[in-house]
Design a protein around this motif. Structure first.
Motif, short mmCIF file in Angstrom:
data_model
loop_
_atom_site.label_atom_id
_atom_site.label_comp_id
_atom_site.label_asym_id
_atom_site.label_seq_id
_atom_site.Cartn_x
_atom_site.Cartn_y
_atom_site.Cartn_z
N LYS A 10 4.18 -13.24 -5.65
CA LYS A 10 3.36 -12.04 -5.68
C LYS A 10 2.00 -12.32 -6.32
O LYS A 10 1.17 -11.41 -6.47
N PRO B 64 -3.52 -13.70 -1.70
CA PRO B 64 -2.10 -13.83 -2.03
C PRO B 64 -1.59 -15.26 -1.81
O PRO B 64 -1.89 -15.88 -0.78
N ILE C 243 3.97 -13.92 0.38
CA ILE C 243 4.08 -12.57 0.93
C ILE C 243 4.94 -11.65 0.05
O ILE C 243 5.17 -10.50 0.42
N GLY C 244 5.42 -12.13 -1.09
CA GLY C 244 6.05 -11.27 -2.09
C GLY C 244 7.21 -10.45 -1.60
O GLY C 244 7.30 -9.24 -1.87
N TRP D 273 2.08 -14.16 7.51
CA TRP D 273 1.02 -13.37 6.90
C TRP D 273 1.00 -11.95 7.45
O TRP D 273 0.66 -11.01 6.71
N GLY E 207 3.39 -10.20 5.57
CA GLY E 207 2.81 -10.05 4.24
C GLY E 207 1.85 -8.89 4.12
O GLY E 207 1.67 -8.32 3.03
N SER F 66 4.73 -6.58 3.24
CA SER F 66 5.67 -6.90 2.15
C SER F 66 5.00 -7.16 0.81
O SER F 66 5.56 -6.86 -0.25
N HIS F 67 3.81 -7.74 0.82
CA HIS F 67 3.15 -8.07 -0.44
C HIS F 67 2.68 -6.81 -1.17
O HIS F 67 2.60 -6.80 -2.41
#
Length: 516
Positions: free
Chosen positions: A71, A79, A82-83, A408, A411, A414-415
């Protein structure tokens, strides 16, 4: 690049008409109108992670873990990963121990089992898989999910990890339901003692398929059999004082959740209905969400949207909700009529559209990609994976992990969309209907008490000038923009504050993070 940004006046709902061009598109966002709460966004680890975690170099393993779980931001504000907020772990059935007699041709898709036929547990099994589970925990992934494709092979009717007759019934012996449930409970108990808590356990996977093949572990289940194993597992969790929630039924595609298709159809009506004899929602450990997979329901825009509305409406009717727990592009719908190879960015855009539809039209509370990693080319037809694997040779004991645009694109959601955020109203006012917007401009927005996250997908081949208007937001402290397209991988964009318009590049995915 993202050429302009919002002014404070826009956040207060004040339109600055002199700064708008005649061709700008109004985006209306209203935080007072909210929908579902988001539980998590994640992906699975299956098959290939055993080899990576066990044999591949530390550099490759650490890269993979960072790309999936981190994260953090790098020195430029981009970033690092993608956390993910959930990660799925495959409990194996013992096909690895059977070797070639397992009849699963691809040795990489055989999976070890913690338990043998003599009742002995070996916790040194699946150490490659577990390397990544431990990394997910270390990175702070919120939800760890354990799922099983097959029972231990010595509990099955044919001694194999898949079916050898097409009868669409479970491969679990009728006298082994209690033992299978206790097997799963023992795994959860063991890892809890090692400070690895699986928040969720899934005993059934894609019950509608016949699993009459030798490509991987799997078993069909009827709704009656699902109800029976969920009851047994709930009892085992109660007995062992385990607080993990049961995910079910992991439908093979979304229409099985509400339609009469197949041998295990109408699963919401059958399994999440207090008036049904098969109801599982009454059990204390069952998650109040019908789990389904978005495979094969990603076709033309009209059908895809309609299916998700049906899932939403059926779930609401029976007092439950919807989790999307597996997706990759199994069919050819992702090509959208294209011939030959499809670029990685086109695959990523298609993925973003499916995620958008599951959240916006299906009211999904969770969204999980299928396999994080698989062998393939990172530049085209990335339909099956977030990270492309390039093995050094056929033994699969070394190689390289390469991030793709699919990573990505996920991401972008999700991030930034964190657990417990609520989806809020977000509308594109361009005169197009929902189906037309699926090939043009899509927007979704999410909020908690600290921030608003807006995801914009410009699916068209043209630049778009947009005029955002966020109402019911009294103030904000900062705004940051992240872009995924052919040139950028979830990259932070420089912005200015001298106009009320935003310009979106063609074929691009943007995430705007507005800190309150």
């Amino acid at each position: 690049m993202f050429k302009t940004t919002l002014s404070l006046f826009l956040f207060l709902g004040i339109h600055i008409t002199h700064a708008q061009s005649n061709s700008s598109i109004s985006i209306e966002i209203d935080s007072k109108i909210s929908f579902q709460r988001i539980d998590n966004i994640g992906a699975s680890s299956a098959w290939f992670t055993e080899f990576i975690g066990k044999y591949w170099s530390e550099e490759q393993r650490e890269n993979m873990a960072r790309w999936l779980f981190s994260k953090k931001m790098d020195k430029d504000g981009n970033p690092e990963g993608i956390g993910l907020s959930s990660f799925r772990f495959n409990i194996g059935g013992g096909t690895t121990e059977l070797g070639d007699s397992s009849r699963i041709k691809d040795f990489r898709k055989r999976v070890e089992c913690f338990l043998d036929s003599n009742g002995h547990y070996d916790w040194n099994k699946q150490i490659g898989y577990l390397w990544f589970v431990k990394k997910a925990k270390a990175y702070g992934v919120k939800d760890l999910i354990a799922f099983s494709n097959t029972q231990p092979v010595f509990m099955t009717t044919n001694g194999l990890g898949f079916k050898t007759i097409k009868d669409y019934t479970s491969n679990l012996k009728t006298n082994e339901y209690g033992n299978y449930a206790q097997f799963l409970a023992n795994i959860l108990s063991h890892f809890a003692k090692e400070k690895i808590h699986f928040n969720y356990i899934s005993p059934v996977n894609e019950p509608q398929w016949d699993w009459y093949n030798n490509s991987q572990e799997g078993s069909p289940w009827t709704n009656y059999e699902i109800s029976k194993i969920v009851k047994a597992l709930d009892s085992a969790l109660v007995k062992n004082k385990i607080n993990s929630k049961i995910i079910t039924p992991e439908a093979g595609h979304l229409e099985y959740l509400y339609s009469k298709k197949g041998r295990a159809g109408e699963q919401v009506q059958m399994l999440f209905n207090r008036n049904s004899s098969l109801d599982v929602s009454k059990y204390s450990h069952v998650l109040n969400a019908a789990a389904g997979h978005s495979y094969y329901t990603d076709g033309d825009d009209s059908t895809r949207i309609a299916i998700r509305k049906n899932v939403r409406d059926t779930a609401e009717k029976y007092g439950t909700s919807y989790w999307q727990t597996e997706y990759s592009m199994l069919g050819d719908n992702y090509k959208e009529g294209k011939k030959g190879k499809v670029s990685a960015m086109d695959c990523a855009l298609f993925l973003s559209k499916v995620i958008h539809d599951d959240f916006v039209y299906g009211n999904a509370k969770a969204w999980q990609f299928w396999n994080s990693v698989e062998p393939g080319n990172p530049d085209f037809d990335t339909r099956y994976f977030l990270l492309a694997l390039q093995s050094s040779d056929s033994t699969f004991v070394s190689g390289k992990v390469i991030p793709t645009k699919m990573l990505w694109a996920l991401g972008n959601y999700s991030h930034f969309i964190l657990p417990n955020m609520h989806r809020i109203k977000a509308v594109v006012n361009n005169g197009l209907n929902e189906v037309q917007q699926a090939k043009d401009l899509m927007v979704s927005a999410f909020e908690d008490n600290k921030q608003i996250v807006v995801v914009l997908i410009n699916y068209s081949n043209e630049e778009k000038n947009i005029h955002p208007n966020i109402t019911n937001l009294k103030k904000y402290s900062s705004m940051t923009v992240y872009l995924t397209n052919e040139q950028h991988n979830l990259s932070k964009q420089s912005i200015s504050t001298n106009t009320s318009e935003l310009q979106l590049q063609p074929r691009s995915i943007y995430t705007i993070v507005i800190k309150k």
